[in-house]
Scaffold this active site. Structure first.
Site, PDB file in Angstrom:
ATOM      1  N   HIS A   1      72.280   4.706  66.054  1.00 40.48           N
ATOM      2  CA  HIS A   1      70.869   4.284  66.104  1.00 40.48           C
ATOM      3  C   HIS A   1      70.122   4.697  64.835  1.00 40.48           C
ATOM      4  O   HIS A   1      68.946   5.057  64.881  1.00 40.48           O
ATOM      5  CB  HIS A   1      70.146   4.869  67.327  1.00 40.48           C
ATOM      6  CG  HIS A   1      70.698   4.403  68.634  1.00 40.48           C
ATOM      7  ND1 HIS A   1      70.194   3.329  69.317  1.00 40.48           N
ATOM      8  CD2 HIS A   1      71.741   4.851  69.385  1.00 40.48           C
ATOM      9  CE1 HIS A   1      70.875   3.156  70.443  1.00 40.48           C
ATOM     10  NE2 HIS A   1      71.830   4.057  70.505  1.00 40.48           N
TER      11      HIS A   1
ATOM     12  N   ASN B   1      68.526   1.417  76.402  1.00 39.80           N
ATOM     13  CA  ASN B   1      68.981   0.307  75.554  1.00 39.80           C
ATOM     14  C   ASN B   1      68.455  -1.012  76.100  1.00 39.80           C
ATOM     15  O   ASN B   1      67.895  -1.054  77.192  1.00 39.80           O
ATOM     16  CB  ASN B   1      70.514   0.244  75.549  1.00 39.80           C
ATOM     17  CG  ASN B   1      71.146   1.300  74.637  1.00 39.80           C
ATOM     18  OD1 ASN B   1      70.505   1.800  73.713  1.00 39.80           O
ATOM     19  ND2 ASN B   1      72.394   1.621  74.900  1.00 39.80           N
TER      20      ASN B   1
ATOM     21  N   ARG C   1      60.648   3.993  70.006  1.00 39.20           N
ATOM     22  CA  ARG C   1      61.471   3.656  68.837  1.00 39.20           C
ATOM     23  C   ARG C   1      62.547   2.658  69.261  1.00 39.20           C
ATOM     24  O   ARG C   1      63.301   2.908  70.204  1.00 39.20           O
ATOM     25  CB  ARG C   1      62.110   4.909  68.220  1.00 39.20           C
ATOM     26  CG  ARG C   1      62.914   4.618  66.960  1.00 39.20           C
ATOM     27  CD  ARG C   1      63.383   5.906  66.277  1.00 39.20           C
ATOM     28  NE  ARG C   1      64.160   5.631  65.078  1.00 39.20           N
ATOM     29  CZ  ARG C   1      65.485   5.440  65.045  1.00 39.20           C
ATOM     30  NH1 ARG C   1      66.193   5.508  66.155  1.00 39.20           N
ATOM     31  NH2 ARG C   1      66.105   5.204  63.903  1.00 39.20           N
TER      32      ARG C   1
ATOM     33  N   HIS D   1      65.487  12.731  73.719  1.00 40.23           N
ATOM     34  CA  HIS D   1      66.536  13.457  74.435  1.00 40.23           C
ATOM     35  C   HIS D   1      66.454  13.108  75.924  1.00 40.23           C
ATOM     36  O   HIS D   1      65.425  13.382  76.553  1.00 40.23           O
ATOM     37  CB  HIS D   1      66.319  14.963  74.220  1.00 40.23           C
ATOM     38  CG  HIS D   1      67.286  15.836  74.938  1.00 40.23           C
ATOM     39  ND1 HIS D   1      68.498  15.383  75.424  1.00 40.23           N
ATOM     40  CD2 HIS D   1      67.224  17.161  75.259  1.00 40.23           C
ATOM     41  CE1 HIS D   1      69.121  16.391  76.013  1.00 40.23           C
ATOM     42  NE2 HIS D   1      68.383  17.464  75.932  1.00 40.23           N
TER      43      HIS D   1
ATOM     44  N   ARG E   1      70.117  17.323  62.417  1.00 34.63           N
ATOM     45  CA  ARG E   1      69.330  16.259  61.773  1.00 34.63           C
ATOM     46  C   ARG E   1      67.967  16.780  61.321  1.00 34.63           C
ATOM     47  O   ARG E   1      67.465  16.383  60.271  1.00 34.63           O
ATOM     48  CB  ARG E   1      69.158  15.108  62.763  1.00 34.63           C
ATOM     49  CG  ARG E   1      68.766  13.802  62.129  1.00 34.63           C
ATOM     50  CD  ARG E   1      68.852  12.664  63.122  1.00 34.63           C
ATOM     51  NE  ARG E   1      67.875  12.740  64.179  1.00 34.63           N
ATOM     52  CZ  ARG E   1      66.596  12.417  64.056  1.00 34.63           C
ATOM     53  NH1 ARG E   1      66.145  11.960  62.900  1.00 34.63           N
ATOM     54  NH2 ARG E   1      65.767  12.529  65.068  1.00 34.63           N
TER      55      ARG E   1
ATOM     56  N   ARG F   1      75.463  13.242  77.725  1.00 26.22           N
ATOM     57  CA  ARG F   1      74.321  12.997  76.832  1.00 26.22           C
ATOM     58  C   ARG F   1      73.388  14.197  76.830  1.00 26.22           C
ATOM     59  O   ARG F   1      72.745  14.492  75.830  1.00 26.22           O
ATOM     60  CB  ARG F   1      73.541  11.756  77.284  1.00 26.22           C
ATOM     61  CG  ARG F   1      74.270  10.451  77.073  1.00 26.22           C
ATOM     62  CD  ARG F   1      73.404   9.271  77.532  1.00 26.22           C
ATOM     63  NE  ARG F   1      72.363   8.939  76.582  1.00 26.22           N
ATOM     64  CZ  ARG F   1      71.334   8.133  76.844  1.00 26.22           C
ATOM     65  NH1 ARG F   1      71.202   7.603  78.039  1.00 26.22           N
ATOM     66  NH2 ARG F   1      70.437   7.851  75.913  1.00 26.22           N
TER      67      ARG F   1
ATOM     68  N   TYR G   1      72.135  15.310  72.590  1.00 29.31           N
ATOM     69  CA  TYR G   1      70.894  15.004  71.863  1.00 29.31           C
ATOM     70  C   TYR G   1      70.268  16.240  71.241  1.00 29.31           C
ATOM     71  O   TYR G   1      69.857  16.231  70.081  1.00 29.31           O
ATOM     72  CB  TYR G   1      69.913  14.261  72.775  1.00 29.31           C
ATOM     73  CG  TYR G   1      70.385  12.851  73.042  1.00 29.31           C
ATOM     74  CD1 TYR G   1      71.495  12.613  73.858  1.00 29.31           C
ATOM     75  CD2 TYR G   1      69.788  11.758  72.448  1.00 29.31           C
ATOM     76  CE1 TYR G   1      71.968  11.334  74.086  1.00 29.31           C
ATOM     77  CE2 TYR G   1      70.256  10.469  72.672  1.00 29.31           C
ATOM     78  CZ  TYR G   1      71.341  10.263  73.488  1.00 29.31           C
ATOM     79  OH  TYR G   1      71.819   9.005  73.696  1.00 29.31           O
TER      80      TYR G   1
ATOM     81  N   ARG H   1      70.595   9.364  61.712  1.00 31.15           N
ATOM     82  CA  ARG H   1      71.169   9.497  63.058  1.00 31.15           C
ATOM     83  C   ARG H   1      72.608   8.987  63.035  1.00 31.15           C
ATOM     84  O   ARG H   1      72.882   7.956  62.416  1.00 31.15           O
ATOM     85  CB  ARG H   1      70.340   8.685  64.062  1.00 31.15           C
ATOM     86  CG  ARG H   1      68.961   9.278  64.365  1.00 31.15           C
ATOM     87  CD  ARG H   1      68.116   8.238  65.093  1.00 31.15           C
ATOM     88  NE  ARG H   1      66.821   8.756  65.552  1.00 31.15           N
ATOM     89  CZ  ARG H   1      65.742   8.881  64.782  1.00 31.15           C
ATOM     90  NH1 ARG H   1      65.787   8.567  63.494  1.00 31.15           N
ATOM     91  NH2 ARG H   1      64.605   9.325  65.296  1.00 31.15           N
TER      92      ARG H   1
HETATM   93 FE1  HDD Z   1      72.753   7.843  72.660  1.00 27.78          FE
HETATM   94  C1  HDD Z   1      70.747   8.265  69.953  1.00 27.78           C
HETATM   95  C2  HDD Z   1      70.647   5.382  73.829  1.00 27.78           C
HETATM   96  C3  HDD Z   1      74.950   7.170  75.218  1.00 27.78           C
HETATM   97  C4  HDD Z   1      74.621  10.459  71.715  1.00 27.78           C
HETATM   98  N1  HDD Z   1      71.043   6.987  72.008  1.00 27.78           N
HETATM   99  C5  HDD Z   1      70.366   7.299  70.872  1.00 27.78           C
HETATM  100  C6  HDD Z   1      69.190   6.481  70.760  1.00 27.78           C
HETATM  101  C7  HDD Z   1      69.171   5.666  71.842  1.00 27.78           C
HETATM  102  C8  HDD Z   1      70.327   5.988  72.639  1.00 27.78           C
HETATM  103  C9  HDD Z   1      68.121   4.622  72.172  1.00 27.78           C
HETATM  104  C10 HDD Z   1      68.206   6.523  69.613  1.00 27.78           C
HETATM  105  C11 HDD Z   1      67.018   7.384  69.915  1.00 27.78           C
HETATM  106  C12 HDD Z   1      66.035   7.306  68.780  1.00 27.78           C
HETATM  107  O1  HDD Z   1      65.440   6.235  68.595  1.00 27.78           O
HETATM  108  O2  HDD Z   1      65.888   8.305  68.075  1.00 27.78           O
HETATM  109  N2  HDD Z   1      72.835   6.492  74.168  1.00 27.78           N
HETATM  110  C13 HDD Z   1      71.824   5.637  74.541  1.00 27.78           C
HETATM  111  C14 HDD Z   1      72.144   5.039  75.814  1.00 27.78           C
HETATM  112  C15 HDD Z   1      73.365   5.530  76.187  1.00 27.78           C
HETATM  113  C16 HDD Z   1      73.788   6.452  75.159  1.00 27.78           C
HETATM  114  C17 HDD Z   1      71.254   4.061  76.552  1.00 27.78           C
HETATM  115  C18 HDD Z   1      74.167   5.257  77.418  1.00 27.78           C
HETATM  116  C19 HDD Z   1      73.656   4.892  78.532  1.00 27.78           C
HETATM  117  N3  HDD Z   1      74.486   8.628  73.311  1.00 27.78           N
HETATM  118  C20 HDD Z   1      75.228   8.237  74.409  1.00 27.78           C
HETATM  119  C21 HDD Z   1      76.329   9.161  74.611  1.00 27.78           C
HETATM  120  C22 HDD Z   1      76.232  10.109  73.622  1.00 27.78           C
HETATM  121  C23 HDD Z   1      75.076   9.754  72.820  1.00 27.78           C
HETATM  122  C24 HDD Z   1      77.340   9.065  75.724  1.00 27.78           C
HETATM  123  C25 HDD Z   1      77.072  11.314  73.330  1.00 27.78           C
HETATM  124  C26 HDD Z   1      77.861  11.906  74.148  1.00 27.78           C
HETATM  125  N4  HDD Z   1      72.726   9.085  71.060  1.00 27.78           N
HETATM  126  C27 HDD Z   1      73.566  10.142  70.923  1.00 27.78           C
HETATM  127  C28 HDD Z   1      73.190  11.046  69.758  1.00 27.78           C
HETATM  128  C29 HDD Z   1      71.937  10.310  69.173  1.00 27.78           C
HETATM  129  C30 HDD Z   1      71.783   9.120  70.097  1.00 27.78           C
HETATM  130  C31 HDD Z   1      74.291  11.358  68.830  1.00 27.78           C
HETATM  131  C32 HDD Z   1      71.961   9.969  67.695  1.00 27.78           C
HETATM  132  C33 HDD Z   1      70.620  10.369  67.160  1.00 27.78           C
HETATM  133  C34 HDD Z   1      69.973  11.078  68.236  1.00 27.78           C
HETATM  134  O3  HDD Z   1      70.792  11.129  69.323  1.00 27.78           O
HETATM  135  O4  HDD Z   1      68.877  11.591  68.196  1.00 27.78           O
HETATM  136  O5  HDD Z   1      72.862  12.305  70.220  1.00 27.78           O
END
Ligand code: HDD
Length: 684
Positions: A78, A151, A115, A342, A372, A361, A365, A75
């Site tokens: 995370h 989070n 997770r 997601h 991935r 977001r 996702y 990822r």
């Molecule tokens: Fe995110 C993963 C939580 C903002 C883009 N995010 C990811 C995971 C968590 C969060 C818990 C891990 C999920 C797992 O265990 O597989 N993210 C947050 C929270 C945010 C947040 C609480 C703000 C309130 N995230 C955020 C933004 C973006 C992303 C603004 C993009 C514009 N996040 C991602 C991602 C991930 C991710 C790149 C990486 C792996 C995945 O999604 O599956 O899409």
């Protein structure tokens, strides 16, 4: 005999679904993926006993090819995470506010998969980095999968998703030398902070004890964004989600967290795994804060701004259910790594708001899962499958598992009687909330998002003196690691708006000029933000018992019995793995030696002492354990046989150090100290 879990009874409907995919290889014949039995798995096929390997060795080629392709991209954030299965039970019907199927009848249970993760570090980094923890929950509801991807901190760094790549580029290791791993203590991160001051509130949380949780079992979870509940009458209510751990919110000490990173990088996953294996299931209550749509503009913050909380004293948290994590995964790759969360996975009764962070977001996702998990069919991976079957006209793509029969794969049609057919609202169809929107197309931010410091100061005002000290220490460490003097100065000049005294101490500690600006004039505080006010229980805290031969059998037994009755986990630590014997012959099994564990890995120690083969080394080890435990403010119980190791005057005045001699209530006093967990008034 090592067996898979396929001989265990399924715990819930998701577990039952997963059962059909579990394979137990125990006792089976080795075959290729084409099911051809293998006669030799030690030697490749060669032309002559010392000759070259032959291409026709299909087993060799298949085995190596599969191995070569075992990795998938981690990822992008995370990456380091760990998961468990569980169940959510509703206490209180939320029918009045939402049609979400799992929130209708009290007592309804829904399988979940959770997770936990660290944001910054790579998959192989350490658990105890100073970082935000991800807390992502997949509810396998009767009306489809609902993901609450949150989070352990209720606010976020930025207000608009378009800045997310910048934030992550700044916090990840610097690109020219890939240093530092799993740490925000470097120039680019703090340069980003100082030049993007919407980060102020989140940074206060990140510098606080929240960013070094003692255990995932002892941290809160937050959905962060404002979502909507939508009821049968299509009335919408704004909602924020909270997970509240039954064991309370507890943290490590920074020095301890750093040492644990080396002694046991898997500290938090081990903690979760072991608690579940021992039947001490982690539990979290689900809370909701709700604001009526008509009250949207009643607050001095914008409810669409993800850098703001709704203080609990203003908008109370109603507890509506409980989640229990009761089963570890069978295979980390198949489940934990392949799970795809997601925030866009919602079900009827829940909807989005215009929070610009959430809106972005919703794109990211699904997009990230495509790269991935290698294509669009990841919803068919067992851990991602909903419980209810899914039907649509999507077809093909890499690794398609299902075999959709028939010739019709389009809508509308007559050949299949226009099926799969859409569902009306009454039939459970998802109907987007009809929010009224108007305005000009514009790339800008609402002025109502501009107050960056009021809630950062609210957070500061709410901290107890030890918590404030930890925040200053954390800033001093992090900013102290920044090489650019200009960036250090900019950070200090920024955080003066939170608290002048705080910023001045940080300036002194990091060698820059004292800041001149003015601090925010907020005087309010929110007691709910301080960990000082959390619940405390002895359950699952682990006590290291330092013990040799010749212990006082009755005394030790009495203490251990009381601790165990109260759910404390006991680890016997001695000179060698084996057994030690008491004065009247009782035997105790030693689980760990002074070499295999460390005081940072225990919540308290019980110093029994005794005789050993190498008495000098044994005594030295005990002194090391006492020093480590004392310096991290943790409880120490001294048995009558351990007195010599803590020979000081005024014994009864040392916070959190309990002596057994002349104390008939020793066991209870020690248990109370363990429950208290930290003694911040200790002089170290
Ligand atoms: Fe995110 C993963 C939580 C903002 C883009 N995010 C990811 C995971 C968590 C969060 C818990 C891990 C999920 C797992 O265990 O597989 N993210 C947050 C929270 C945010 C947040 C609480 C703000 C309130 N995230 C955020 C933004 C973006 C992303 C603004 C993009 C514009 N996040 C991602 C991602 C991930 C991710 C790149 C990486 C792996 C995945 O999604 O599956 O899409």
């Amino acid at each position: 005999m090592e067996r898979g879990s396929s001989d265990k009874k399924p715990t819930n409907s998701k577990d039952e679904q997963l059962e059909q995919f579990r394979i137990d290889n125990y006792g089976k014949k080795l075959t290729t993926n084409q099911s051809v039995r293998i006669s030799n798995d030690e030697d490749s096929l060669k032309a002559g006993i010392r000759g070259p390997t032959l291409m026709e060795d299909f087993h060799f080629r298949e085995k190596i090819t599969h191995f070569d392709h075992e990795r998938i991209p981690e990822r992008v954030v995370h990456a380091r995470g760990y998961a468990a299965h569980g169940v959510f039970e509703l206490y209180k019907s939320m029918k009045e506010y939402t049609t979400a199927s799992f929130l209708q009848e009290s007592g309804t249970t829904t399988p979940v998969f959770v997770r936990f993760s660290n944001v910054v570090g790579s998959a192989g980094s350490k658990d105890t980095a100073r970082d935000v923890r991800g807390f992502a929950t997949k509810f396998y509801t009767e009306s489809g999968n609902y993901d609450l991807v949150g989070n352990n901190i209720p606010v976020f760094f930025i207000q608009d998703a378009i800045k997310f790549p910048d934030l992550i580029h700044a916090v990840k290791p610097e690109p020219h030398n890939e240093i530092p791993q799993a740490s925000s203590a470097h120039d680019t991160f703090w340069d980003f902070v100082a030049n993007n001051q919407e980060t102020a509130h989140m940074i206060m949380w990140l510098m606080s004890d929240r960013a070094i949780p003692r255990s995932w079992r002892m941290m809160e979870g937050f959905g962060v964004h404002t979502f909507r509940f939508v009821n049968k009458e299509r009335k919408s209510t704004f909602v924020k989600f909270h997970w509240k751990p039954i064991l309370g919110v507890h943290s490590l000490v920074w020095d301890e967290a750093q040492i644990i990173g080396g002694k046991d990088p898997d500290f938090q996953r081990r903690d979760l795994w072991e608690a579940i294996e021992r039947g001490a299931y982690p539990e979290y209550e689900l809370g909701v804060q709700m604001i009526d749509e008509s009250d949207e503009f009643m607050f001095d913050f914008d409810i669409l701004d993800a850098t703001k909380i709704w203080p609990e004293e203003i908008v109370p948290v109603q507890i509506i259910g409980k989640m229990t994590l009761n089963k570890n995964v069978d295979n980390v790759f198949a489940e934990t790594e392949q799970v795809a969360f997601h925030p866009g996975n919602i079900i009827p009764g829940i909807d989005f708001t215009n929070d610009p962070l959430l809106q972005g977001r919703l794109f990211s996702y699904l997009d990230t899962q495509l790269i991935r998990l290698g294509g669009p069919n990841f919803a068919e991976i067992p851990i991602n499958r909903p419980l209810c079957p899914f039907h649509n006209n999507q077809r093909n793509g890499f690794s398609r598992q299902r075999i959709d029969i028939g010739k019709v794969s389009y809508h509308k049609n007559s050949l299949a009687n226009n099926t799969p057919s859409t569902s009306s609202l009454e039939e459970g169809g998802f109907v987007h909330y009809e929010e009224k929107v108007e305005g000009r197309v514009i790339q800008a931010r609402s002025e109502s998002f501009n107050d960056f410091f009021s809630q950062a100061r609210l957070f500061w005002n709410s901290m107890s003196p030890p918590e404030k000290k930890h925040i200053i220490d954390a800033f001093s460490f992090e900013v102290g690691n920044v090489k650019s003097r200009s960036v250090r100065q900019q950070v200090v000049d920024m955080f003066v708006h939170v608290d002048k005294q705080m910023a001045t101490i940080i300036a002194n500690n990091t060698g820059v000029n004292r800041p001149n600006g003015a601090q925010s004039n907020v005087t309010a505080s929110s007691p709910a933000l301080s960990q000082e006010n959390t619940s405390r229980y002895p359950n699952t805290l682990n006590v290291g018992v330092l013990i040799g031969n010749g212990f006082n059998d009755a005394e030790v037994k009495n203490v251990i019995n009381l601790l165990e009755e109260n759910g404390v986990f006991i680890h016997y630590i001695g000179e060698q793995i084996g057994t030690v014997t008491g004065r009247i012959g009782s035997k105790i099994k030693i689980d760990e030696t002074f070499m295999t564990t460390d005081p940072v890995l225990h919540d308290a120690i019980y110093v029994v002492g005794g005789s050993a083969i190498d008495q000098v080394k044994f005594n030295k080890n005990i002194m090391y354990y006492i020093g480590g435990t004392y310096n991290h403010y943790k409880p120490i119980g001294i048995a009558t046989t351990g007195e010599m190791y803590f020979d000081v005057p005024n014994k009864n005045n040392i916070p959190g150090v309990i002596f057994a001699s002349y104390n008939p209530n020793f066991a209870m006093d020690f248990l109370n100290a363990i429950t208290e967990q930290r003694f911040w008034n200790r002089i170290v």
